[in-house]
Design a protein around this motif. Structure first.
Motif, PDB file in Angstrom:
ATOM      1  N   ALA A  67       0.815  -1.220   0.000  1.00  0.00           N
ATOM      2  CA  ALA A  67       0.000   0.000   0.000  1.00  0.00           C
ATOM      3  C   ALA A  67       0.843   1.261   0.000  1.00  0.00           C
ATOM      4  CB  ALA A  67      -0.943   0.002   1.205  1.00  0.00           C
ATOM      5  N   THR A  68       2.177   1.139   0.178  1.00  0.00           N
ATOM      6  CA  THR A  68       3.059   2.303   0.094  1.00  0.00           C
ATOM      7  C   THR A  68       3.395   2.635  -1.351  1.00  0.00           C
ATOM      8  OG1 THR A  68       4.875   0.761   0.494  1.00  0.00           O
ATOM      9  CG2 THR A  68       4.138   2.111   2.351  1.00  0.00           C
ATOM     10  N   THR A  77      -2.180   1.755  -3.528  1.00  0.00           N
ATOM     11  CA  THR A  77      -3.024   2.940  -3.503  1.00  0.00           C
ATOM     12  C   THR A  77      -3.055   3.484  -4.932  1.00  0.00           C
ATOM     13  OG1 THR A  77      -2.409   3.395  -1.222  1.00  0.00           O
ATOM     14  CG2 THR A  77      -3.313   5.230  -2.491  1.00  0.00           C
ATOM     15  N   THR A 135       1.202   2.981   7.300  1.00  0.00           N
ATOM     16  CA  THR A 135       0.817   1.801   6.541  1.00  0.00           C
ATOM     17  C   THR A 135       0.764   0.577   7.442  1.00  0.00           C
ATOM     18  OG1 THR A 135       1.796   2.736   4.549  1.00  0.00           O
ATOM     19  CG2 THR A 135       1.400   0.360   4.558  1.00  0.00           C
TER      20      THR A 135
END
Length: 516
Positions: free
Chosen positions: A364-365, A409, A464
């Motif tokens: 998600a980073t 993301t 995160t």
């Protein structure tokens, strides 16, 4: 932050308040705000209020009641108010109040039929139309006969030499209240007066473009909404962006301010690397390391001699602008940087050519920044049968599908830019101008975003791990700054991507100093 809640959450928050207050108290409060908005809009147009004609398009729900109570107030102020009753049954107490105040009432519905010709005759008399045909409980597109009536009204609006002012109550009738879809005809509004809180469809494309300016009427439900279901859509304000922006302190130096690694540009597209560099430096990155071939490297150092060519320690990566994924050397550079980022748990913004070089799953980073066509290609590569037109018709649905398919993301670029991660709401930013749709504009956004990720790298890793949505908020912040830079550079006319990049420092300064 502007928070939008689904219709069911707003209705649930209203129920105990409605039970504890006198009949129609909230409706009368909402109607007062609606009438005030109509009067203010007339004043802004330079129209004389006495004698101005307002048409209420009244449906059978509570929105119709809001309009009737507002019509009564307007009639008492000297306006000529016409009420077109487009449902077989309307709010009785509000209708009685409207009649007693002198509102002209015209029942147009008989069974399944609606007298569209009579409706258009009334519409031609009025300079203001108040759209209260449906409410937030409606699902799907408008059904007949309302669908046909709205199509006829929209045709009349477009054909009129003096376009009427359209004020929508809660939402423009016919939009997807919770997803922003346009499943059928909609009467576009100049202003939407929405009750308690915005509905997601007012922020999300494509419906957001038909809502006009949004006025929120505070009915005292903020605490109940916050305690209930979380918001499903949100929009950052300038104050939110300022809170998120990494501002250096006296003890900071170039390394603590963030070092961004940039893999962008090629012999064919050297300008993309220059624009991404300009965006990053304009956004205040502590240092930028450029990894690329001699042609763009020479252009970058000529334009920005502070850029450091070659590898070294970085806190974040920006990858892909101006890179052809079929070019073996540049594709290898992207893959190498991405592998380093994943191994070191560094945030990444992946744009353009990098989107075709990603592994199946991502942390998600990682922030992906496709436009609609690139998002469609990304989804097709993961087994989804979708094209650009489908993404543009249902952007929220396909954005969520991309997040699920990649784990990343995702920032979907457009007139309203959407950003969503595995957790939290979707962020919807509409801060720009159509003049931003120009070659290289996305490269500037990549640089701005990379600078933000580098400056907030430590916070991002911590957030995160906790399952937060800081990366989505930073992506939305970058979109806000990019949009405002486009407006500043344009001044209402054309602007190139270089102009947008030059405007970034001034926009950041205004945010930090609290200027609106």
């Amino acid at each position: 932050m502007i928070r939008a809640y689904p219709a069911a959450a707003i209705q649930a928050a209203e129920e105990p308040v409605l039970a504890a207050t006198p009949a129609d108290a909230l409706m009368v409060q909402a109607a007062g705000a609606l009438a005030t908005t109509v009067l203010r809009e007339l004043r802004a147009l330079g129209a004389r209020r006495p004698g101005s004609v307002v048409l209420l398009l009244v449906g059978g729900g509570n929105n119709g009641g809001d309009a009737l109570y507002a019509g009564a107030r307007l009639a008492r102020r000297g306006l000529v108010v016409l009420a077109a009753l487009c449902a077989g049954t309307v709010h009785e107490r509000a209708l009685a109040t409207a009649r007693s105040a002198g509102v002209e009432v015209h029942p147009l519905r008989s069974g399944a039929e609606l007298d569209v010709l009579a409706l258009l005759t009334l519409a031609r008399r009025a300079g203001v139309w108040v759209d209260a045909l449906t409410g937030i409980g409606a699902a799907g597109g408008l059904r007949e006969p309302l669908a046909g009536a709205v199509r006829a009204l929209d045709d009349e609006r477009l054909a009129s030499p003096d376009e009427p002012l359209v004020v929508a109550v809660d939402v423009p009738s016919g939009i997807g209240v919770d997803d922003g879809a346009l499943p059928g005809p909609v009467l576009p509004a100049h202003v939407t007066v929405t009750m308690s809180a915005p509905k997601p469809g007012l922020l999300l494309p494509p419906a957001a473009a038909l809502a006009g300016r949004i006025e929120v009427v505070d009915l005292g439900l903020d605490a109940a909404l916050a305690a209930g279901a979380p918001e499903t859509a949100a929009r950052l304000t300038a104050a939110d962006a300022a809170d998120l922006w990494p501002v250096p302190g006296a003890a900071d130096h170039k390394y603590t301010r963030g070092v961004l690694g940039l893999v962008a540009g090629s012999a064919r597209y050297p300008g993309a690397a220059v624009l991404a560099t300009s965006g990053a430096l304009g956004a205040g990155v502590g240092m930028l390391r450029y990894l690329g071939p001699p042609e763009p490297a020479a252009l970058i150092t000529a334009r920005h001699p502070e850029t450091v060519p070659g590898p070294g320690r970085v806190q974040a990566w920006a990858l892909g602008s101006g890179i052809d994924p079929a070019a073996a050397d540049r594709a290898a550079a992207v893959r190498e940087a991405l592998a380093q980022a994943l191994a070191e748990d560094l945030p990444v913004v992946a744009d353009a050519g990098a989107l075709a070089l990603l592994p199946e799953r991502l942390p998600a980073t990682t922030l992906l920044t496709p436009h609609a066509g690139e998002l469609a290609a990304l989804l097709r590569s993961r087994g989804h049968d979708v094209d650009r037109a489908q993404v543009e018709a249902e952007p929220l649905r396909h954005l969520r599908a991309a997040v699920d398919a990649t784990g990343a993301t995702v920032l979907l670029k457009g007139a309203t830019t959407l950003v969503a991660g595995p957790h939290g709401p979707v962020h919807a930013q509409a801060d720009g101008t159509p003049w931003l749709a120009t070659a290289g504009s996305g490269d500037v956004l990549t640089g701005i975003t990379g600078a933000l990720l580098a400056g907030c790298a430590a916070e991002l890793r911590s957030d995160t791990r906790r399952g937060g949505d800081l990366l989505a908020r930073l992506g939305a912040t970058a979109a806000l700054v990019h949009g405002r830079a486009g407006v500043r550079a344009s001044g209402g006319g054309p602007a190139g991507a270089t102009d947008v990049a030059r405007a970034v420092p001034g926009v950041v300064r205004e945010l930090i100093e609290g200027e609106p």
